[in-house]
Structure formats: C-alpha cells, structure tokens
Design a protein around this motif. Structure first.
Motif, PDB file in Angstrom:
ATOM      1  N   TYR A   1       3.008  -6.558  21.328  1.00 39.74           N
ATOM      2  CA  TYR A   1       2.820  -5.236  20.742  1.00 39.74           C
ATOM      3  C   TYR A   1       2.386  -5.395  19.284  1.00 39.74           C
ATOM      4  O   TYR A   1       3.040  -6.103  18.513  1.00 39.74           O
ATOM      5  N   TYR A   2       1.310  -4.712  18.951  1.00 39.32           N
ATOM      6  CA  TYR A   2       0.757  -4.799  17.609  1.00 39.32           C
ATOM      7  C   TYR A   2       0.862  -3.451  16.904  1.00 39.32           C
ATOM      8  O   TYR A   2       0.559  -2.405  17.483  1.00 39.32           O
ATOM      9  N   CYS A   3       1.244  -3.521  15.657  1.00 38.11           N
ATOM     10  CA  CYS A   3       1.303  -2.350  14.790  1.00 38.11           C
ATOM     11  C   CYS A   3      -0.013  -2.254  14.027  1.00 38.11           C
ATOM     12  O   CYS A   3      -0.547  -3.277  13.572  1.00 38.11           O
ATOM     13  N   THR A   4      -0.527  -1.045  13.888  1.00 37.77           N
ATOM     14  CA  THR A   4      -1.780  -0.847  13.174  1.00 37.77           C
ATOM     15  C   THR A   4      -1.644   0.298  12.175  1.00 37.77           C
ATOM     16  O   THR A   4      -0.819   1.193  12.340  1.00 37.77           O
ATOM     17  N   ALA A   5      -2.503   0.232  11.170  1.00 34.84           N
ATOM     18  CA  ALA A   5      -2.560   1.283  10.156  1.00 34.84           C
ATOM     19  C   ALA A   5      -4.005   1.698   9.959  1.00 34.84           C
ATOM     20  O   ALA A   5      -4.902   0.843   9.915  1.00 34.84           O
ATOM     21  N   GLY A   6      -4.228   2.989   9.841  1.00 35.77           N
ATOM     22  CA  GLY A   6      -5.579   3.489   9.650  1.00 35.77           C
ATOM     23  C   GLY A   6      -5.671   4.383   8.422  1.00 35.77           C
ATOM     24  O   GLY A   6      -4.935   5.369   8.330  1.00 35.77           O
ATOM     25  N   ARG A   7      -6.562   4.011   7.502  1.00 37.52           N
ATOM     26  CA  ARG A   7      -6.811   4.844   6.326  1.00 37.52           C
ATOM     27  C   ARG A   7      -8.004   5.715   6.637  1.00 37.52           C
ATOM     28  O   ARG A   7      -9.089   5.227   6.921  1.00 37.52           O
ATOM     29  N   PHE A   8      -7.821   6.997   6.669  1.00 36.99           N
ATOM     30  CA  PHE A   8      -8.860   7.985   6.973  1.00 36.99           C
ATOM     31  C   PHE A   8      -9.251   7.982   8.442  1.00 36.99           C
ATOM     32  O   PHE A   8     -10.169   8.695   8.842  1.00 36.99           O
ATOM     33  N   VAL A   9      -8.615   7.154   9.256  1.00 32.42           N
ATOM     34  CA  VAL A   9      -8.856   7.159  10.690  1.00 32.42           C
ATOM     35  C   VAL A   9      -7.532   7.028  11.408  1.00 32.42           C
ATOM     36  O   VAL A   9      -6.596   6.418  10.894  1.00 32.42           O
ATOM     37  N   VAL A  10      -7.482   7.607  12.582  1.00 33.42           N
ATOM     38  CA  VAL A  10      -6.327   7.365  13.438  1.00 33.42           C
ATOM     39  C   VAL A  10      -6.594   6.054  14.157  1.00 33.42           C
ATOM     40  O   VAL A  10      -7.631   5.922  14.820  1.00 33.42           O
TER      41      VAL A  10
ATOM     42  N   ARG B   1       0.851  -1.187   0.000  1.00 35.48           N
ATOM     43  CA  ARG B   1       0.000   0.000   0.000  1.00 35.48           C
ATOM     44  C   ARG B   1       0.886   1.236   0.000  1.00 35.48           C
ATOM     45  O   ARG B   1       2.086   1.153   0.213  1.00 35.48           O
ATOM     46  N   THR B   2       0.278   2.399  -0.227  1.00 34.29           N
ATOM     47  CA  THR B   2       0.997   3.662  -0.131  1.00 34.29           C
ATOM     48  C   THR B   2       1.065   4.030   1.341  1.00 34.29           C
ATOM     49  O   THR B   2       0.071   4.461   1.931  1.00 34.29           O
ATOM     50  N   PHE B   3       2.219   3.842   1.919  1.00 33.46           N
ATOM     51  CA  PHE B   3       2.395   3.971   3.363  1.00 33.46           C
ATOM     52  C   PHE B   3       1.949   5.339   3.876  1.00 33.46           C
ATOM     53  O   PHE B   3       1.307   5.445   4.923  1.00 33.46           O
ATOM     54  N   SER B   4       2.251   6.380   3.126  1.00 29.62           N
ATOM     55  CA  SER B   4       1.951   7.733   3.604  1.00 29.62           C
ATOM     56  C   SER B   4       0.454   8.046   3.575  1.00 29.62           C
ATOM     57  O   SER B   4       0.050   9.103   4.048  1.00 29.62           O
ATOM     58  N   ASP B   5      -0.354   7.156   3.068  1.00 26.47           N
ATOM     59  CA  ASP B   5      -1.805   7.342   3.107  1.00 26.47           C
ATOM     60  C   ASP B   5      -2.386   6.978   4.469  1.00 26.47           C
ATOM     61  O   ASP B   5      -3.578   7.191   4.709  1.00 26.47           O
ATOM     62  N   TYR B   6      -1.547   6.390   5.336  1.00 23.47           N
ATOM     63  CA  TYR B   6      -2.053   5.809   6.566  1.00 23.47           C
ATOM     64  C   TYR B   6      -1.471   6.472   7.800  1.00 23.47           C
ATOM     65  O   TYR B   6      -0.263   6.690   7.892  1.00 23.47           O
ATOM     66  N   ALA B   7      -2.347   6.749   8.764  1.00 31.40           N
ATOM     67  CA  ALA B   7      -1.875   7.003  10.118  1.00 31.40           C
ATOM     68  C   ALA B   7      -1.466   5.657  10.705  1.00 31.40           C
ATOM     69  O   ALA B   7      -2.030   4.615  10.342  1.00 31.40           O
ATOM     70  N   MET B   8      -0.493   5.679  11.588  1.00 33.63           N
ATOM     71  CA  MET B   8       0.029   4.436  12.136  1.00 33.63           C
ATOM     72  C   MET B   8      -0.046   4.457  13.659  1.00 33.63           C
ATOM     73  O   MET B   8      -0.041   5.533  14.278  1.00 33.63           O
TER      74      MET B   8
ATOM     75  N   THR C   1      -7.048   2.988  16.603  1.00 33.38           N
ATOM     76  CA  THR C   1      -7.218   2.789  18.033  1.00 33.38           C
ATOM     77  C   THR C   1      -6.987   1.309  18.330  1.00 33.38           C
ATOM     78  O   THR C   1      -6.573   0.555  17.456  1.00 33.38           O
ATOM     79  N   THR C   2      -7.300   0.917  19.536  1.00 29.91           N
ATOM     80  CA  THR C   2      -7.121  -0.498  19.874  1.00 29.91           C
ATOM     81  C   THR C   2      -8.095  -1.398  19.127  1.00 29.91           C
ATOM     82  O   THR C   2      -7.837  -2.597  18.974  1.00 29.91           O
ATOM     83  N   THR C   3      -9.206  -0.856  18.683  1.00 31.97           N
ATOM     84  CA  THR C   3     -10.215  -1.685  18.012  1.00 31.97           C
ATOM     85  C   THR C   3     -10.567  -1.217  16.621  1.00 31.97           C
ATOM     86  O   THR C   3     -11.211  -1.950  15.869  1.00 31.97           O
ATOM     87  N   THR C   4     -10.175  -0.026  16.248  1.00 32.16           N
ATOM     88  CA  THR C   4     -10.504   0.528  14.930  1.00 32.16           C
ATOM     89  C   THR C   4      -9.230   0.765  14.147  1.00 32.16           C
ATOM     90  O   THR C   4      -8.422   1.618  14.521  1.00 32.16           O
ATOM     91  N   TYR C   5      -9.060   0.004  13.084  1.00 35.13           N
ATOM     92  CA  TYR C   5      -7.889   0.151  12.229  1.00 35.13           C
ATOM     93  C   TYR C   5      -8.191  -0.535  10.906  1.00 35.13           C
ATOM     94  O   TYR C   5      -9.102  -1.341  10.804  1.00 35.13           O
ATOM     95  N   THR C   6      -7.379  -0.213   9.937  1.00 37.30           N
ATOM     96  CA  THR C   6      -7.549  -0.824   8.621  1.00 37.30           C
ATOM     97  C   THR C   6      -6.745  -2.120   8.505  1.00 37.30           C
ATOM     98  O   THR C   6      -7.200  -3.110   7.934  1.00 37.30           O
ATOM     99  N   TYR C   7      -5.538  -2.084   9.024  1.00 33.04           N
ATOM    100  CA  TYR C   7      -4.670  -3.259   9.011  1.00 33.04           C
ATOM    101  C   TYR C   7      -3.994  -3.397  10.370  1.00 33.04           C
ATOM    102  O   TYR C   7      -3.790  -2.413  11.091  1.00 33.04           O
ATOM    103  N   ARG C   8      -3.637  -4.627  10.681  1.00 33.38           N
ATOM    104  CA  ARG C   8      -2.920  -4.927  11.915  1.00 33.38           C
ATOM    105  C   ARG C   8      -1.861  -5.977  11.654  1.00 33.38           C
ATOM    106  O   ARG C   8      -2.086  -6.898  10.848  1.00 33.38           O
TER     107      ARG C   8
END
Length: 120
Positions: free
Chosen positions: A92-101, A25-32, A103-110
């Motif tokens: 420890y889990y890494c997460t990515a959010g497209r159009f969202v920052v 994916r385009t990394f810079s599209d995502y908050a992490m 959270t522990t339960t809301t993310y696009t990828y983990r």
C-alpha cells in the motif's frame, strides 16, 4: 517526504489501520490518497481525501470496508481497513497531490509503501 506505517500480517476478517505521516511541506496544501499493488498486478486505486477531508472517494473493491481520513494538525492520513480479505494483500502506497487529486499514476509525492498480507 511520506512515511507509511501500520502494515502487517492479519487473518481474513480482521482490521488494520495504515498511517502516512508527511514532513517538509504544508500538509493541508495536498490532497492525499492510497493505492496498492499486488505482485504481478497493476496498481489499484484505493482511496483519496481532499485537503480538508471534506470529500472522499473509494475504489469499488474497498467501498464499505475501508475509510480514509486525515488529521492536518498531525500531518497524517489514515486508512482504516476492516473486514480484510486475502485479495487485499498488496503493498500500500501513500500519495500526495498538489493541485491534483492523486491517482495511481499522477501524484506529487509517494511513500515507500507498506506491506499488508491477509491470510485465509
């Protein structure tokens, strides 16, 4: 896909740096972000960083000790953990959010998670 690395076993007071590298994916599209989960406990928010690194947020238990950063050219987000405590022991889990920052339960990828163990 998110792949974490850098976890391990350390003594209290030591440091670790976690890395999370993204692909596909385009990394810079995502908050992490990062969250953690210890056995028998709920997920705990650790930190987030906006798409350009301009804004960061931290959980109360890690403020002043952990630093999140990102390198968009390397498609990688980091979590520098200093002055580690036994209570920091968790997966420890890494997460990515497209159009969202994320959270522990809301993310696009983990990611799959990386174990951090801090001994006293």
């Amino acid at each position: 896909q998110l792949v974490e690395s850098g976890g391990g076993l350390v003594q209290a007071g030591e440091s670790l740096r976690l890395s999370c590298t993204a692909s596909g994916r385009t990394f810079s599209d995502y908050a992490m972000g990062w969250f953690r989960q210890a056995p028998g406990k709920e997920r705990e928010f650790v930190a987030t960083v906006t798409w350009n690194g301009g804004e960061t947020r931290y959980g109360d238990s890690v403020k002043g000790r952990f630093t999140i950063s990102r390198d968009n050219a390397k498609a990688t987000v980091y979590l520098q953990m200093n002055a580690l405590k036994p209570e920091d022991t968790a997966v420890y889990y890494c997460t990515a959010g497209r159009f969202v920052v994320p959270t522990t339960t809301t993310y696009t990828y983990r990611g799959q998670g990386t174990q951090v163990t801090v001994s006293s």
